[in-house]
Scaffold this motif. Structure first.
Motif: not given
Length: 123
Positions: A10-15, A65-68, A73-74, A80-84
């Motif tokens: 999937f593709s997604a953005a985060h900080q 998750l895709d393109h979000k 997300l709740p 944090q939306p880390s890889s872990e």
């Protein structure tokens, strides 16, 4: 013991905060996901579980998750939306969907690039 693996993406953005200046900027990844399920017994068809069932569940999770912007997300409200944490989210979501006796999620690996990933092993 048997273990099956499903691949998806999937593709997604985060900080991310407190990780480093570069990660604090809004950025995205083309995530690659490896999902493993395991169990000790094969069913009457001679398989642990139909690959199609697990693939369908994983696709459902990827659509969430895709393109979000993952931070919104709740599930990531307090984490944090880390890889872990993504690996944890995917593992827990998939386990809730599995209805096959004795089949459990054994690990999930989330790749944010070709050379960086995190693996979660549910207990």
């Amino acid at each position: 013991m048997f273990e099956l693996k499903i691949l998806n993406h999937f593709s997604a953005a985060h900080q991310l905060t407190m990780v480093g200046e570069k990660c604090e900027n809004l950025h995205g990844h083309n995530w690659r996901v490896e999902v493993y399920v395991k169990g000790e017994r094969l069913n009457e068809a001679g398989v642990l579980v139909d690959f199609g069932i697990i693939k369908t569940h994983v696709k459902t999770i990827m659509k969430r998750l895709d393109h979000k912007f993952l931070n919104e997300l709740p599930f990531f409200e307090n984490d944090q939306p880390s890889s872990e944490n993504l690996a944890i989210y995917i593992a827990k979501s998939l386990q809730e969907m599995i209805d096959e006796p004795g089949v459990v999620v054994s690990r999930v690996t989330t790749w944010e690039s070709d050379n960086a990933c995190a693996t979660y092993y549910p207990q």
